[in-house]
Motif scaffolding. Structure first.
Motif, PDB file in Angstrom:
ATOM      1  N   ALA A 182       3.841 -25.066 -70.911  1.00  0.00           N
ATOM      2  CA  ALA A 182       3.509 -25.243 -69.502  1.00  0.00           C
ATOM      3  C   ALA A 182       2.134 -24.658 -69.188  1.00  0.00           C
ATOM      4  CB  ALA A 182       4.575 -24.607 -68.629  1.00  0.00           C
ATOM      5  N   ALA A 183       1.823 -23.508 -69.798  1.00  0.00           N
ATOM      6  CA  ALA A 183       0.534 -22.875 -69.535  1.00  0.00           C
ATOM      7  C   ALA A 183      -0.608 -23.731 -70.049  1.00  0.00           C
ATOM      8  CB  ALA A 183       0.493 -21.495 -70.175  1.00  0.00           C
ATOM      9  N   ALA A 184      -0.451 -24.298 -71.242  1.00  0.00           N
ATOM     10  CA  ALA A 184      -1.503 -25.140 -71.809  1.00  0.00           C
ATOM     11  C   ALA A 184      -1.753 -26.349 -70.927  1.00  0.00           C
ATOM     12  CB  ALA A 184      -1.117 -25.587 -73.219  1.00  0.00           C
ATOM     13  N   MET A 185      -0.690 -26.966 -70.444  1.00  0.00           N
ATOM     14  CA  MET A 185      -0.820 -28.128 -69.574  1.00  0.00           C
ATOM     15  C   MET A 185      -1.513 -27.749 -68.266  1.00  0.00           C
ATOM     16  SD  MET A 185       0.387 -30.743 -71.092  1.00  0.00           S
ATOM     17  CE  MET A 185       1.664 -31.464 -72.115  1.00  0.00           C
ATOM     18  N   ALA A 186      -1.136 -26.614 -67.694  1.00  0.00           N
ATOM     19  CA  ALA A 186      -1.717 -26.184 -66.430  1.00  0.00           C
ATOM     20  C   ALA A 186      -3.202 -25.907 -66.573  1.00  0.00           C
ATOM     21  CB  ALA A 186      -0.984 -24.942 -65.925  1.00  0.00           C
ATOM     22  N   ILE A 187      -3.593 -25.334 -67.701  1.00  0.00           N
ATOM     23  CA  ILE A 187      -5.001 -25.046 -67.944  1.00  0.00           C
ATOM     24  C   ILE A 187      -5.816 -26.329 -67.935  1.00  0.00           C
ATOM     25  CG2 ILE A 187      -6.633 -24.296 -69.720  1.00  0.00           C
ATOM     26  CD1 ILE A 187      -4.565 -22.177 -70.499  1.00  0.00           C
ATOM     27  N   ILE A 188      -5.311 -27.336 -68.636  1.00  0.00           N
ATOM     28  CA  ILE A 188      -6.043 -28.601 -68.768  1.00  0.00           C
ATOM     29  C   ILE A 188      -6.142 -29.320 -67.436  1.00  0.00           C
ATOM     30  CG2 ILE A 188      -6.016 -30.891 -69.836  1.00  0.00           C
ATOM     31  CD1 ILE A 188      -4.582 -29.564 -72.220  1.00  0.00           C
ATOM     32  N   THR A 189      -5.006 -29.480 -66.784  1.00  0.00           N
ATOM     33  CA  THR A 189      -4.977 -30.285 -65.562  1.00  0.00           C
ATOM     34  C   THR A 189      -5.560 -29.563 -64.364  1.00  0.00           C
ATOM     35  OG1 THR A 189      -2.724 -29.534 -65.080  1.00  0.00           O
ATOM     36  CG2 THR A 189      -2.965 -31.550 -66.372  1.00  0.00           C
ATOM     37  N   GLY A 190      -5.545 -28.236 -64.373  1.00  0.00           N
ATOM     38  CA  GLY A 190      -6.017 -27.504 -63.207  1.00  0.00           C
ATOM     39  C   GLY A 190      -7.482 -27.136 -63.241  1.00  0.00           C
ATOM     40  N   ALA A 191      -8.099 -27.116 -64.416  1.00  0.00           N
ATOM     41  CA  ALA A 191      -9.469 -26.613 -64.518  1.00  0.00           C
ATOM     42  C   ALA A 191     -10.510 -27.696 -64.782  1.00  0.00           C
ATOM     43  CB  ALA A 191      -9.544 -25.560 -65.630  1.00  0.00           C
ATOM     44  N   VAL A 192     -10.116 -28.841 -65.282  1.00  0.00           N
ATOM     45  CA  VAL A 192     -11.094 -29.876 -65.615  1.00  0.00           C
ATOM     46  C   VAL A 192     -10.617 -31.238 -65.119  1.00  0.00           C
ATOM     47  CG1 VAL A 192     -11.990 -28.700 -67.656  1.00  0.00           C
ATOM     48  CG2 VAL A 192     -10.021 -30.208 -67.878  1.00  0.00           C
ATOM     49  N   SER A 193     -11.582 -32.143 -64.960  1.00  0.00           N
ATOM     50  CA  SER A 193     -11.257 -33.522 -64.599  1.00  0.00           C
ATOM     51  C   SER A 193     -11.207 -34.356 -65.868  1.00  0.00           C
ATOM     52  CB  SER A 193     -12.311 -34.086 -63.643  1.00  0.00           C
ATOM     53  OG  SER A 193     -12.318 -33.368 -62.432  1.00  0.00           O
ATOM     54  N   VAL A 194     -10.195 -35.207 -65.964  1.00  0.00           N
ATOM     55  CA  VAL A 194     -10.012 -36.053 -67.141  1.00  0.00           C
ATOM     56  C   VAL A 194     -10.218 -37.502 -66.727  1.00  0.00           C
ATOM     57  CG1 VAL A 194      -8.424 -36.788 -68.946  1.00  0.00           C
ATOM     58  CG2 VAL A 194      -8.367 -34.422 -68.119  1.00  0.00           C
ATOM     59  N   VAL A 195     -11.174 -38.163 -67.361  1.00  0.00           N
ATOM     60  CA  VAL A 195     -11.436 -39.572 -67.114  1.00  0.00           C
ATOM     61  C   VAL A 195     -11.540 -40.280 -68.456  1.00  0.00           C
ATOM     62  CG1 VAL A 195     -13.045 -41.284 -66.171  1.00  0.00           C
ATOM     63  CG2 VAL A 195     -12.618 -39.156 -64.930  1.00  0.00           C
ATOM     64  N   GLY A 196     -10.767 -41.337 -68.609  1.00  0.00           N
ATOM     65  CA  GLY A 196     -10.797 -42.076 -69.868  1.00  0.00           C
ATOM     66  C   GLY A 196     -10.314 -41.262 -71.047  1.00  0.00           C
ATOM     67  N   GLY A 197      -9.504 -40.232 -70.772  1.00  0.00           N
ATOM     68  CA  GLY A 197      -8.946 -39.434 -71.870  1.00  0.00           C
ATOM     69  C   GLY A 197      -9.825 -38.303 -72.341  1.00  0.00           C
ATOM     70  N   THR A 198     -10.979 -38.101 -71.723  1.00  0.00           N
ATOM     71  CA  THR A 198     -11.864 -37.004 -72.113  1.00  0.00           C
ATOM     72  C   THR A 198     -12.168 -36.146 -70.891  1.00  0.00           C
ATOM     73  OG1 THR A 198     -13.884 -38.297 -71.706  1.00  0.00           O
ATOM     74  CG2 THR A 198     -12.932 -38.393 -73.919  1.00  0.00           C
ATOM     75  N   ILE A 199     -12.580 -34.894 -71.131  1.00  0.00           N
ATOM     76  CA  ILE A 199     -12.904 -33.999 -70.028  1.00  0.00           C
ATOM     77  C   ILE A 199     -14.361 -34.205 -69.623  1.00  0.00           C
ATOM     78  CG2 ILE A 199     -11.163 -32.298 -70.659  1.00  0.00           C
ATOM     79  CD1 ILE A 199     -13.378 -30.603 -71.893  1.00  0.00           C
ATOM     80  N   ILE A 250       3.481 -34.670 -68.738  1.00  0.00           N
ATOM     81  CA  ILE A 250       2.807 -34.275 -67.516  1.00  0.00           C
ATOM     82  C   ILE A 250       1.955 -35.447 -67.039  1.00  0.00           C
ATOM     83  CG2 ILE A 250       0.798 -33.269 -68.673  1.00  0.00           C
ATOM     84  CD1 ILE A 250       0.769 -31.186 -66.380  1.00  0.00           C
ATOM     85  N   THR A 251       1.961 -35.656 -65.738  1.00  0.00           N
ATOM     86  CA  THR A 251       1.228 -36.771 -65.146  1.00  0.00           C
ATOM     87  C   THR A 251      -0.191 -36.339 -64.792  1.00  0.00           C
ATOM     88  OG1 THR A 251       3.269 -37.682 -64.230  1.00  0.00           O
ATOM     89  CG2 THR A 251       1.191 -38.459 -63.287  1.00  0.00           C
ATOM     90  N   LEU A 252      -1.164 -37.148 -65.180  1.00  0.00           N
ATOM     91  CA  LEU A 252      -2.554 -36.915 -64.845  1.00  0.00           C
ATOM     92  C   LEU A 252      -2.985 -37.913 -63.766  1.00  0.00           C
ATOM     93  CD1 LEU A 252      -3.980 -36.520 -68.462  1.00  0.00           C
ATOM     94  CD2 LEU A 252      -3.175 -34.719 -66.941  1.00  0.00           C
ATOM     95  N   GLU A 253      -4.237 -37.830 -63.359  1.00  0.00           N
ATOM     96  CA  GLU A 253      -4.763 -38.784 -62.392  1.00  0.00           C
ATOM     97  C   GLU A 253      -5.002 -40.134 -63.049  1.00  0.00           C
ATOM     98  OE1 GLU A 253      -8.248 -37.013 -60.785  1.00  0.00           O
ATOM     99  OE2 GLU A 253      -7.163 -35.515 -59.595  1.00  0.00           O
ATOM    100  N   ASN A 254      -5.263 -41.127 -62.221  1.00  0.00           N
ATOM    101  CA  ASN A 254      -5.592 -42.481 -62.690  1.00  0.00           C
ATOM    102  C   ASN A 254      -4.485 -43.084 -63.543  1.00  0.00           C
ATOM    103  OD1 ASN A 254      -8.215 -42.241 -61.473  1.00  0.00           O
ATOM    104  ND2 ASN A 254      -8.872 -41.049 -63.256  1.00  0.00           N
ATOM    105  N   ASN A 255      -3.233 -42.825 -63.152  1.00  0.00           N
ATOM    106  CA  ASN A 255      -2.081 -43.409 -63.831  1.00  0.00           C
ATOM    107  C   ASN A 255      -2.065 -43.084 -65.319  1.00  0.00           C
ATOM    108  OD1 ASN A 255       0.357 -44.798 -63.722  1.00  0.00           O
ATOM    109  ND2 ASN A 255      -0.576 -46.769 -64.231  1.00  0.00           N
TER     110      ASN A 255
END
Length: 275
Positions: A178-195, A39-44
């Motif tokens: 898919a649900a686990a991925m959606a929870i992470i990417t949809g509910a929190v911002s990830v910067v530098g690998g941490t929430i 799954i693709t996150l922000e910031n490449n």
């Protein structure tokens, strides 16, 4: 001979080029693999998870470089977290237990239960059965109505600053990939690998079940309500709440009409087992 030397040189150059682009190729590996999800996150950045014989491996990449690895062990129920941001794989892992994130539910929400469970005027006739025993005919009737029970299954809490690979490894143990991925990417911002903020996940379960009343008409009248609802659940649904946002119910277990009828027939045949 010169041609042969040139041929070998070309092969060596190709090998060097392939080696240099392997990290990028691995990150964008085909999702057709049955045990691999990307799954693709922000910031490449991206997450890559894969199933193994012993558990699950979650890797976190930025710009094609692997910075985190979280390994869940089915046997020990531990998550080993490797921080590779320093550029070396030879580091001691940080150990996490699932108990570090899971909280045992303390409350239970019920509705349509209570006094109506044992005494209810809305029982409807379902089926009857005649039994012959030692020359005596027994007339049995079965009545019932449907009810529901909702309760908290478990809660997960992750503080700000937890590595996203660790969260993914923990959540995907009980949630579909898919649900686990959606929870992470949809509910929190990830910067530098941490929430950046906390992540709270609660799962609720709703049981739909039958309440049965047995009645023997003759020769010796008997009437009672079957006391346990657990044996008569015909549908179970699960709902996931993320940071207080209410989700939607999904059916994860359901009995067919044949199974339900077999239970009813057994109550009429062996009422003593359900008293």
């Amino acid at each position: 001979m010169k041609i042969k030397v040139n041929y070998i040189s070309v092969l060596l150059i190709c090998a060097m080029l392939i080696t240099s682009i392997i990290p990028s190729m691995e990150v964008h590996a085909s999702t057709d693999e049955y045990d691999c999800h990307i799954i693709t996150l922000e910031n490449n950045a991206c997450l890559k998870t894969k199933e193994t014989d012993s558990g699950r491996v979650v890797e976190y990449y930025e710009n094609g470089i692997k910075l985190q690895t979280a390994v869940y062990d089915n046997r020990t129920q531990e998550i080993l977290y490797y921080d590779m941001s320093s550029g070396t794989d030879a580091i001691a892992p940080i150990r996490y237990s699932l108990d570090d994130f899971i909280s045992v539910p303390q409350t239970e929400v019920e509705y349509n239960l209570g006094s109506t469970y044992s005494v209810n005027s809305s029982f409807s006739f379902l089926k009857s059965k005649q039994l012959q025993l030692s020359g005596t005919t027994y007339y049995h009737n079965l009545y019932g109505y449907t009810d529901t029970k909702q309760y908290e299954e478990r809660s997960w809490h992750f503080a700000a600053g937890i590595a996203v690979s660790v969260i993914c490894a923990a959540l995907s143990i009980i949630f579909p990939e898919a649900a686990a991925m959606a929870i992470i990417t949809g509910a929190v911002s990830v910067v530098g690998g941490t929430i950046l903020s906390y992540l709270s996940v609660t799962t609720w379960v709703k049981d739909s079940f039958w309440v049965y009343k047995f009645k023997r008409v003759s020769p010796d009248p008997i009437e009672f309500v079957c006391p346990s609802y657990d044996s008569f659940i015909y549908k179970r649904e699960r709902k996931i709440e993320v940071n207080g946002d209410v989700g939607y119910w999904e059916v994860f277990e359901e009995k067919n009409s044949f199974e339900i009828d077999c239970v009813r027939d057994d109550i009429l045949t062996n009422p003593g087992l359900y008293f």
